[in-house]
Design an enzyme around this catalytic site. Structure first.
Site, short mmCIF file in Angstrom:
data_model
loop_
_atom_site.label_atom_id
_atom_site.label_comp_id
_atom_site.label_asym_id
_atom_site.label_seq_id
_atom_site.Cartn_x
_atom_site.Cartn_y
_atom_site.Cartn_z
N LYS A 50 -10.44 -0.77 10.57
CA LYS A 50 -10.56 -1.94 9.68
C LYS A 50 -10.92 -3.20 10.47
O LYS A 50 -11.16 -4.25 9.89
CB LYS A 50 -9.26 -2.15 8.91
CG LYS A 50 -9.01 -1.04 7.88
CD LYS A 50 -7.85 -1.39 6.99
CE LYS A 50 -7.28 -0.18 6.28
NZ LYS A 50 -8.07 0.25 5.12
N HIS B 191 0.87 -1.18 0.00
CA HIS B 191 0.00 0.00 0.00
C HIS B 191 0.91 1.23 0.00
O HIS B 191 2.03 1.18 0.53
CB HIS B 191 -0.83 -0.05 1.29
CG HIS B 191 -1.92 0.96 1.40
ND1 HIS B 191 -1.68 2.26 1.76
CD2 HIS B 191 -3.25 0.86 1.21
CE1 HIS B 191 -2.84 2.92 1.80
NE2 HIS B 191 -3.81 2.10 1.48
N GLN C 246 -4.56 -5.44 6.81
CA GLN C 246 -5.54 -6.36 6.20
C GLN C 246 -5.50 -7.76 6.81
O GLN C 246 -6.19 -8.65 6.32
CB GLN C 246 -5.30 -6.44 4.68
CG GLN C 246 -5.46 -5.13 3.94
CD GLN C 246 -6.90 -4.62 3.93
OE1 GLN C 246 -7.85 -5.36 4.18
NE2 GLN C 246 -7.07 -3.35 3.63
N CYS D 257 -4.69 2.48 -3.73
CA CYS D 257 -3.46 2.97 -3.09
C CYS D 257 -2.30 2.01 -3.28
O CYS D 257 -1.50 1.79 -2.35
CB CYS D 257 -3.68 3.24 -1.60
SG CYS D 257 -4.93 4.46 -1.27
N ASP E 54 2.96 -4.84 8.12
CA ASP E 54 1.75 -4.03 7.96
C ASP E 54 0.56 -4.98 8.07
O ASP E 54 0.26 -5.73 7.15
CB ASP E 54 1.80 -3.33 6.59
CG ASP E 54 0.49 -2.62 6.26
OD1 ASP E 54 -0.49 -2.75 7.02
OD2 ASP E 54 0.45 -1.93 5.21
N1 PLP Z 1 -1.79 -0.87 4.59
C1 PLP Z 1 -2.70 -1.62 3.97
C2 PLP Z 1 -2.33 -2.99 3.50
C3 PLP Z 1 -3.99 -1.13 3.79
O1 PLP Z 1 -4.90 -1.87 3.16
C4 PLP Z 1 -4.31 0.17 4.26
C5 PLP Z 1 -5.65 0.76 4.04
O2 PLP Z 1 -6.35 0.44 3.13
C6 PLP Z 1 -3.33 0.90 4.91
C7 PLP Z 1 -2.09 0.35 5.06
C8 PLP Z 1 -3.59 2.27 5.44
O3 PLP Z 1 -4.50 2.23 6.49
P1 PLP Z 1 -5.05 3.58 7.15
O4 PLP Z 1 -5.59 4.40 6.03
O5 PLP Z 1 -6.12 3.09 8.08
O6 PLP Z 1 -3.93 4.23 7.86
#
Ligand code: PLP
Length: 404
Positions: free
Chosen positions: A225, A122, A202, A363, A199
């Site tokens: 999430k 992401h 997900q 993203c 990270d």
């Molecule tokens: N990392 C992953 C794999 C994600 O799917 C997301 C959000 O879609 C993020 C990071 C960023 O999360 P946040 O916008 O809640 O900070």
């Protein structure tokens, strides 16, 4: 026992209609809906216990502080961290990664040193490192993947050099659904003496996570999430590592003593928590973690796995269907394109049928480049989705396909 009807009844929003159609909410990768108990915990705290934490001698402040610190303990238990000193509250995954990039790079890296990330990250696990690259000349190395969406482990091993200082990888891809073998990847990195940031944005909502069993050095996720409120998230870090890192932001709460000559910093985890924390948000997050724990993360994982297999099979029957992400280990995120229909058109027309999906690059533009596409439609499941909703998605796609 996984009884879907009472579970759905816990989420009032699932009962609403959009454009006169029952809502079919398949955008859980972006954010999840909230069970009543989470909303009530938030309301209840505002109505009955609201006061700033960690600073008052008065009754309400102490009670709010107890709630806030009890939430930290709930998070610790949920991911099986050794100690609450290893649980730093942040605004979410993005802030957690930025915190780490902004503290790790200046203190542990020099110009030319390398961070290993993967093709399927992401943007929030790419751009914070690029900002450091601009400021300090650190270098990003990227693990490639095969066409099914598996990271190439041999290539990963070859990326390590004396300049490698950190590995930062997604547990589960928000586009391909791939569940990366993070435990093995951490073992590989540790064999080179290199720490790993995972990270977990997900993964946390969909599977049991044990940071000690993974031996992750850092693990980050977002509350929203995992059925909790927006604006709150977590950075888990091994105490040894967090101790080595300088503070992130300066302000109240993160200090021990301030003078114009010399300021000393608070102990963990408060060293990283400048300013008034989102103590209402942490209460909501803890309640959400209690909620999913009561259902059982193993049960949620099994239920969603079965639903995902059903969806893959049903979607696969649609002529012209292209599904991106065919890793053997995959979660309930399904990205696809159908024939020549633009992802935006498909998403917009599905919306008119009451079906909420995500469209675009999710993203993850470097991943789109790797796939040779601009974007996809993405259906992502949560613990409350059903086979009937998958059927509605399939029927909706068929309807749009016939229009084209
Ligand atoms: N990392 C992953 C794999 C994600 O799917 C997301 C959000 O879609 C993020 C990071 C960023 O999360 P946040 O916008 O809640 O900070």
């Amino acid at each position: 026992m996984y009884d879907i009807n009472p579970i759905r009844a816990d989420f009032p929003i699932l009962g609403r209609t959009v454009y006169g159609k029952p809502l079919v909410y398949l955008d859980n990768g972006a954010t999840t809906q909230k069970p009543r108990c989470v909303v009530e915990a938030i309301t209840n705290e505002y109505y009955n216990t609201n006061a700033n934490v960690h600073r008052g001698v008065h009754f309400l402040s102490q009670q709010a502080t107890e709630l806030h610190e009890a939430s930290r303990e709930t998070v610790r238990r949920f991911i099986n961290a050794r100690s609450t000193t290893e649980i730093v509250f942040t605004r979410g995954t993005t802030e957690s990664i930025n915190l780490l990039a902004a503290t790790f790079c200046p203190s542990q890296m020099q110009a030319g040193d390398e961070v290993i990330v993967s093709t399927m990250e992401h943007h929030s696990n790419i751009v914070p490192w690029q900002l450091q690259a601009m400021q300090r000349g650190i270098v990003l190395r990227v693990i490639p993947m095969d066409d099914q969406g598996n990271l190439l482990q041999d290539e990963y091993e070859r990326l390590f050099s004396p300049k490698t200082k950190l590995v930062s990888i997604a547990h589960v891809s928000n586009v391909l659904g791939t569940v990366n073998p993070v435990r093995e990847m951490i073992r590989t990195a540790h064999a080179h003496g290199i720490p790993v940031l995972v990270d977990g944005a997900q993964s946390i909502p969909h599977m049991p996570v044990d940071v000690q069993a993974l031996d992750a050095d850092f693990y980050v996720f977002s509350g929203h999430k995992v059925y909790g409120p927006t604006g709150v998230g977590v950075l888990y870090g091994k105490e040894d590592w967090l101790d080595k890192l300088p503070p992130y932001q300066g302000g109240g709460e993160m200090i021990q003593h301030v003078s114009f000559e010399r300021t000393t910093f608070n102990e963990l985890p408060f060293k990283f928590e400048a300013g008034t924390p989102d103590y209402i948000g942490t209460t909501g997050l803890a309640r959400a973690l209690d909620y999913v724990s009561a259902l059982g993360m193993d049960n949620i994982a099994a239920y969603e796995h079965e639903l995902t297999q059903y969806a893959l099979q049903r979607l696969g029957e649609i002529p012209g269907m292209r599904i991106f992400g065919r890793a053997k280990e995959r979660g309930g995120v399904i990205s696809f394109l159908v024939g020549n229909i633009h992802h935006f058109d498909l998403g917009t027309l599905l919306d008119r049928l009451g079906i909420a999906v995500r469209t675009g690059h999710h993203c993850a533009q470097p991943l789109m480049t790797r796939l040779g596409i601009e974007g996809t439609v993405r259906a992502s499941f949560g613990l409350y989705n059903t086979r009937e909703e998958v059927d509605a998605l399939v029927a909706g796609i068929e309807r749009v396909r016939k229009m084209f």
